[in-house]
Design a protein around this motif. Structure first.
Motif, PDB file in Angstrom:
ATOM      1  N   UNK A 126      91.379  90.326  53.895  1.00 39.50           N
ATOM      2  CA  UNK A 126      92.776  90.266  53.482  1.00 39.50           C
ATOM      3  C   UNK A 126      93.459  91.637  53.478  1.00 39.50           C
ATOM      4  N   UNK A 127      92.685  92.687  53.233  1.00 39.60           N
ATOM      5  CA  UNK A 127      93.304  94.012  53.110  1.00 39.60           C
ATOM      6  C   UNK A 127      93.280  94.812  54.406  1.00 39.60           C
ATOM      7  N   UNK A 128      92.761  94.203  55.485  1.00 40.16           N
ATOM      8  CA  UNK A 128      92.613  94.961  56.725  1.00 40.16           C
ATOM      9  C   UNK A 128      93.934  95.539  57.221  1.00 40.16           C
ATOM     10  N   UNK A 129      93.940  96.845  57.456  1.00 39.55           N
ATOM     11  CA  UNK A 129      95.100  97.488  58.056  1.00 39.55           C
ATOM     12  C   UNK A 129      96.372  97.401  57.230  1.00 39.55           C
ATOM     13  N   UNK A 130      96.234  97.089  55.954  1.00 39.68           N
ATOM     14  CA  UNK A 130      97.416  96.893  55.114  1.00 39.68           C
ATOM     15  C   UNK A 130      97.794  98.207  54.431  1.00 39.68           C
ATOM     16  N   UNK A 131      99.092  98.447  54.280  1.00 42.13           N
ATOM     17  CA  UNK A 131      99.589  99.673  53.636  1.00 42.13           C
ATOM     18  C   UNK A 131      99.426  99.607  52.117  1.00 42.13           C
ATOM     19  N   UNK A 132      99.545 100.799  51.505  1.00 39.83           N
ATOM     20  CA  UNK A 132      99.432 100.874  50.054  1.00 39.83           C
ATOM     21  C   UNK A 132     100.407  99.931  49.354  1.00 39.83           C
ATOM     22  N   UNK A 134     101.726  97.169  50.291  1.00 40.20           N
ATOM     23  CA  UNK A 134     101.379  95.749  50.378  1.00 40.20           C
ATOM     24  C   UNK A 134     100.234  95.416  49.419  1.00 40.20           C
ATOM     25  N   UNK A 135      99.318  96.377  49.272  1.00 38.33           N
ATOM     26  CA  UNK A 135      98.211  96.125  48.346  1.00 38.33           C
ATOM     27  C   UNK A 135      98.734  96.118  46.907  1.00 38.33           C
ATOM     28  N   UNK A 136      99.702  96.981  46.641  1.00 38.90           N
ATOM     29  CA  UNK A 136     100.335  96.962  45.314  1.00 38.90           C
ATOM     30  C   UNK A 136     100.986  95.606  45.059  1.00 38.90           C
TER      31      UNK A 136
END
Ligand code: PHE
Length: 437
Positions: A126-132, A134-136
């Motif tokens: 789910x977190x692959x290649x995702x920016x900070x 988006x994770x926030x």
């Protein structure tokens, strides 16, 4: 269950179980985020001083009281106070401990539930290649999704109940022996990542350069409270584990080892997290989401990141589990002593913790209240009473025999800390935070 089932196989298993209790969300989740909120280096320094001057000596007392009382914290305190011709009111230390354990379990298992969700999300990429950012956002969504949190919280409470019901040596002892060392190794890999990819200089400076203008009464109280929280002190968890410790053997070195592991894991977590905070333009004071936002970023760019992230969050969940079991063990041991079978005792307490956690999920203020009151008031107060009881109520000869220091000089130093330094420190910090001094 026979009495022998209630003893650890060896001193090493005691060390691993107590380390399992100490090392948990407090180190990996809470320490970094409160360090961020309370301004970094100066907070860390006060925290380390509290570990050394209050935490370690009180932990020695707690192990000793447990081993001398050979019962749950309530009955141990009752027995020892009777033997010392002191008021049975000292058993309140045990009662408040059982209560604090349940209160901590409530919010603790919610956070552990978040970690479980992250195991799942890391595994599914789910977190692959995702920016900070988006994770926030993902963290924000999770913490406002009541049903998803309830599911994971329920899973975690069920796991806790399962291990506790299986009994001390089999359930608890077996689980921690291999898992703790694995966690340690993964933390080191994360720090290596932070050195190469994060802003390590900024992270280390934030952690280790004290700015004393940031110290307030409140900051010092939180540092003290966290020293108790992270070492699992002041509520009987270490006491009940101590009661399963084989007689003889030096309590001093045992406790030093546990405190060393605990502090090392917390500092490593800080050294893994803050460099990522600074290299990604995140805020160190971001609050409870800090670990959940930064670490997926690290795993994102590591080789085999999905796998490593999955393993890491699984280990965090397991570290949380080896702590949560010690949150209900004092209460379970007490009920069991009063002829309620272990399974029924465990279920009753797990259900209570589950209900508390459900409240925390619905009302953020309950979460904050339980966290604040337990760490900053109940645990230090428990520690204060434990120190006074050991230093001034129990007979000095008995204390000397039970604690078993090899060197007389070490014994003297410890006793002086337990009698004067630790109680005075706790009282002064309380008074200061109330604005009395
Ligand atoms: N020490 C545990 C941690 O740091 C929490 C805990 C507190 C466990 C008190 C037992 C008793 O995660």
């Amino acid at each position: 269950m026979t009495k022998t089932n209630h003893l650890w196989k060896s001193r090493w298993t005691f060390i691993m179980a107590a380390t399992g209790s100490a090392v948990g969300l407090g180190n990996i989740w809470k320490f970094p985020y409160i360090t961020g909120e309370y301004g970094g280096g100066a907070f860390v320094l006060v925290y380390l001083a509290c570990i050394l001057l209050v935490g370690i000596p009180v932990m020695m007392s707690e192990v000793m009281l447990g081993r001398a009382g050979r019962s749950d914290p309530i009955d141990s305190m009752l027995k020892l106070s009777r033997q010392s011709a002191a008021s049975p009111g000292w058993s309140l230390v045990g009662i408040s401990g059982v209560l604090a354990g349940m209160m901590i379990l409530a919010f603790y298992s919610v956070v552990a539930g978040w970690a479980l969700e992250y195991v799942w999300q890391s595994a599914s990429g789910h977190y692959n290649g995702v920016e900070a950012s988006a994770i926030e956002n993902h963290f924000g969504e999770l913490t406002s999704d009541i049903s998803r949190q309830l599911i994971w919280h329920t899973v975690f409470i069920a796991l806790t109940a399962g291990v506790v019901a299986a009994g001390v040596s089999k359930g608890i002892g077996a689980a921690v022996d291999t898992l703790m060392p694995t966690l340690f190794i993964l933390m080191i890999i994360l720090v290596a990542y932070a050195i190469f990819e994060g802003d390590f200089a900024a992270g280390a400076a934030f952690l280790f350069t004290p700015d004393f203008s940031k110290l307030s009464g409140e900051t010092i109280l939180v540092a003290l409270g966290h020293a108790f929280f992270t070492l699992s002190l002041g509520m009987g968890a270490i006491m009940v584990y101590g009661s399963y410790m084989p007689s003889g053997g030096n309590i001093g070195t045992t406790v030093l080892l546990i405190a060393f592991f605990d502090t090392a894991i917390a500092l490593l977590a800080g050294l893994a997290i803050f460099p990522i905070v600074f290299s990604n333009g995140l805020q160190p004071g971001a609050g409870p989401g800090l670990m959940f936002v930064t670490l997926p970023l690290a795993f994102n760019s590591l080789p085999a990141g999905n796998l490593m992230g999955t393993i890491f969050f699984a280990l965090v969940s397991i570290a949380a589990l080896s702590s949560s079991i010690s949150l209900i063990e004092p209460g379970v041991a007490w009920l069991e002593k009063h002829r309620i079978p272990r399974l029924a005792s465990t279920l009753a307490l797990a259900l209570t913790g589950w209900a508390g956690g459900a409240l925390c999920i619905h009302y953020g203020s309950v979460f904050d209240f339980l966290d604040y009151v337990t760490a900053n008031i109940m645990l230090p107060l428990g520690g204060l009473l434990i120190a006074i009881f050991t230093g001034w109520i129990l007979s000095p000869d008995r204390v000397k025999n039970e604690i078993g220091f090899k060197s007389f000089r070490m014994h003297k130093i410890w006793l002086w800390i337990i009698r004067v330094v630790a109680p005075a420190g706790i009282v002064l910090i309380f008074a200061n935070s109330l604005g009395l001094i």
